[in-house]
Design an enzyme around this catalytic site. Structure first.
Site, PDB file in Angstrom:
ATOM      1  N   GLN A 261      -5.814  18.555   2.896  1.00 49.41           N
ATOM      2  CA  GLN A 261      -4.992  17.294   2.986  1.00 49.41           C
ATOM      3  C   GLN A 261      -4.806  16.633   1.623  1.00 49.41           C
ATOM      4  OE1 GLN A 261      -7.294  16.293   7.333  1.00 49.41           O
ATOM      5  NE2 GLN A 261      -6.233  14.677   6.256  1.00 49.41           N
TER       6      GLN A 261
ATOM      7  N   HIS B 268       0.284  17.342   3.552  1.00 53.01           N
ATOM      8  CA  HIS B 268      -1.004  18.036   4.275  1.00 53.01           C
ATOM      9  C   HIS B 268      -0.685  19.694   4.570  1.00 53.01           C
ATOM     10  CE1 HIS B 268      -2.876  14.426   3.910  1.00 53.01           C
ATOM     11  NE2 HIS B 268      -2.710  14.020   5.199  1.00 53.01           N
TER      12      HIS B 268
ATOM     13  N   VAL C 191       1.401   3.624   2.324  1.00 48.58           N
ATOM     14  CA  VAL C 191       2.419   3.605   3.462  1.00 48.58           C
ATOM     15  C   VAL C 191       3.473   2.546   3.495  1.00 48.58           C
ATOM     16  CG1 VAL C 191       2.471   3.969   6.045  1.00 48.58           C
ATOM     17  CG2 VAL C 191       0.687   5.110   5.003  1.00 48.58           C
TER      18      VAL C 191
ATOM     19  N   GLY D 153       0.931  -1.107  -0.095  1.00 45.72           N
ATOM     20  CA  GLY D 153       0.123  -0.027   0.027  1.00 45.72           C
ATOM     21  C   GLY D 153       0.725   1.179  -0.056  1.00 45.72           C
TER      22      GLY D 153
ATOM     23  N   ASN E  81       2.785  13.900   4.719  1.00 43.67           N
ATOM     24  CA  ASN E  81       1.907  13.149   5.316  1.00 43.67           C
ATOM     25  C   ASN E  81       2.165  11.631   5.243  1.00 43.67           C
ATOM     26  OD1 ASN E  81       0.890  13.777   2.559  1.00 43.67           O
ATOM     27  ND2 ASN E  81      -0.488  11.834   2.889  1.00 43.67           N
ATOM     28  N   THR E  82       2.831  10.941   4.181  1.00 43.83           N
ATOM     29  CA  THR E  82       3.266   9.489   4.082  1.00 43.83           C
ATOM     30  C   THR E  82       4.570   9.381   4.894  1.00 43.83           C
ATOM     31  OG1 THR E  82       4.334   9.712   1.935  1.00 43.83           O
ATOM     32  CG2 THR E  82       2.002   8.988   2.230  1.00 43.83           C
TER      33      THR E  82
ATOM     34  N   ARG F 110     -10.180  17.606   1.773  1.00 39.27           N
ATOM     35  CA  ARG F 110      -9.359  16.943   0.701  1.00 39.27           C
ATOM     36  C   ARG F 110      -9.118  17.947  -0.383  1.00 39.27           C
ATOM     37  NH1 ARG F 110      -6.780  12.840   2.358  1.00 39.27           N
ATOM     38  NH2 ARG F 110      -8.352  11.431   3.066  1.00 39.27           N
TER      39      ARG F 110
ATOM     40  N   CYS G  24      -2.120  11.472  10.291  1.00 40.52           N
ATOM     41  CA  CYS G  24      -1.220  12.432   9.648  1.00 40.52           C
ATOM     42  C   CYS G  24      -1.354  13.956   9.874  1.00 40.52           C
ATOM     43  CB  CYS G  24      -0.975  12.134   8.119  1.00 40.52           C
ATOM     44  SG  CYS G  24      -2.702  11.772   7.481  1.00 40.52           S
TER      45      CYS G  24
ATOM     46  N   SER H 261      -2.382  -8.945   1.949  1.00 43.41           N
ATOM     47  CA  SER H 261      -3.548  -9.911   1.919  1.00 43.41           C
ATOM     48  C   SER H 261      -3.549 -11.143   1.423  1.00 43.41           C
ATOM     49  CB  SER H 261      -4.873  -9.057   1.424  1.00 43.41           C
ATOM     50  OG  SER H 261      -4.625  -8.908   0.035  1.00 43.41           O
TER      51      SER H 261
ATOM     52  N   GLY I  69      -3.164  10.779   1.299  1.00 42.02           N
ATOM     53  CA  GLY I  69      -3.759  10.505   2.526  1.00 42.02           C
ATOM     54  C   GLY I  69      -4.789   9.430   2.714  1.00 42.02           C
TER      55      GLY I  69
END
Ligand code: NAP
Length: 350
Positions: A175, A241, A15, A13, A326-327, A234, A148, A37, A179
């Site tokens: 943001q 952000h 992050v 993903g 943010n990440t 957003r 975040c 998964s 995110g």
């Protein structure tokens, strides 16, 4: 410091990929497991992961076989970038089997024995782990990052709360799309638009900020008590952000005093010279139109908060703009810094 084996949970993903990028060449940590998964378990990371960041996917990760998340991963540290339902299932199970989990997920953030840590801001909250181990009987542990946007607000506001005391605060966020994870917000909803709602975001900011800026009294967390209101939006920005902040501070300090408190701010990561620590956690810019995401989000490898437009607010006292990646500062980088802090402080065993 010997190298510790680390797993990235939710490695495919947004992050998870950041973790993989930031852990390349890390002096203390080496990736030993990547989880996914069940549908992708057993496949090569490079074959099933569309890489979202600039530069090539790191070759060592590309060649690794994805594993399902399980409680017997071959790793001392687990960096969790799981969806909340998977975190609910696995984070406590991993701590029980001796893993030190550093989580980006909301699931355990507000638990009364789980540190919600920003390494520069509330390092002393790590002592809650003694209660956590005693109470839960875990040989491992869980430490969480915040939301975040909450991290961005709290990092810039921490020196102000410490130096002057915050009486009330209002923040409005803009943001970034990343995110929301991948694929995140549909392009037709995002382009040419501002979406004035992000599920649970305002509540998370309001709750988590009080825990970040509160204290650990040896037995429990004591929340900060100032009035705090968040508006979350957003916007069509890829990463970073931006938050506009208005504050009432005790003693009505001048903008120059506020800037000095921010510029002088340092925490344990800077004292310990941790590998991921920014030299200056807060950069204060004087340019009248900064910070901007495309110009400022990568300051100190994305680990610094960038503040600008510090000025008087006729209604509240002081206002400014703060930007955080943010990440990185709001997720993977913050988690890695937390793990470095606990390793350096001897909280993860030898
Ligand atoms: P994301 O892009 O949707 O990635 C989540 C990944 O987890 C997916 O790639 C998913 O797919 C994988 N996954 C699902 N079930 C799994 C399981 N049982 N075991 C291992 N992997 C599993 O979301 P994200 O933005 O990276 O966010 C991850 C977590 O961090 C969320 O809880 C989010 O709230 C939090 N967070 C995100 C940000 C941000 O800026 N994006 C910031 C702070 C916190 P496959 O395995 O099927 O490929």
């Amino acid at each position: 410091m010997r190298k510790r084996k680390v797993a990235v949970l939710g490695a495919t993903g947004t992050v998870g990929q950041r973790f993989i990028g930031l852990l390349q060449g890390h002096p203390w940590f080496e990736i030993s497991a990547l989880t996914t998964s069940d549908a992708k378990a057993g496949k090569r990371y490079g074959d099933v992961t569309p890489w979202h960041w600039s530069g090539e996917m790191p070759a060592n990760a590309a060649g690794m076989t994805l594993q399902p998340t399980s409680a017997d991963l071959d790793a001392e540290i687990c960096f969790s970038a799981l969806p909340a339902d998977a975190a609910e299932q696995w984070e406590a199970a991993l701590a029980k089997t001796g893993h030190h989990v550093f989580s980006n997920v909301k699931t355990h953030r507000m638990d009364d024995d789980v540190p919600l840590l920003i390494a520069e801001v509330n390092a002393e909250h790590m002592h809650a782990l003694e209660v956590q181990r005693r109470k839960r009987g875990w040989s491992g542990s869980i430490v969480t990052n915040g939301n975040c946007s909450a991290i961005g607000f709290a990092l810039a506001a921490a020196p102000l709360h410490k130096t002057f005391g915050i009486e009330r605060a209002v923040v409005t966020t803009m943001q970034a799309l990343s995110g929301a994870g991948y694929p995140g917000v549909a392009s037709l909803d995002a382009l040419d638009n501002v979406v004035p709602f992000i599920a649970e975001e305002e509540e998370k900011m309001q709750q988590e900020t009080k825990k970040f800026l509160g204290t650990w009294d040896g037995k429990r967390f004591v929340e900060a008590t100032f009035a705090f209101s968040a508006h979350c939006n957003r916007v069509s920005v890829r990463d970073g952000h931006t938050e506009t902040v208005s504050l009432t501070l005790r003693g009505s300090p001048s903008p120059d005093a506020v800037k000095s408190a921010m510029r002088d701010f340092r925490g344990r990561p800077q004292e310990l010279k941790l590998p991921t620590a920014p030299e200056h956690p807060i950069h204060v810019r004087d340019g009248r139109d900064r910070p901007q995401p495309i110009l400022d989000r990568d300051t100190e490898r994305g680990m610094a908060a960038v503040v600008g437009r510090v000025r008087e607010d006729p209604a509240m006292g002081i206002k400014y703009v703060v930007l955080t990646h943010n990440t990185i500062r709001g997720a993977a980088g913050a988690s890695i810094l937390n793990a470095e802090l606990l390793a350096a402080e001897g909280c993860l065993g030898n």
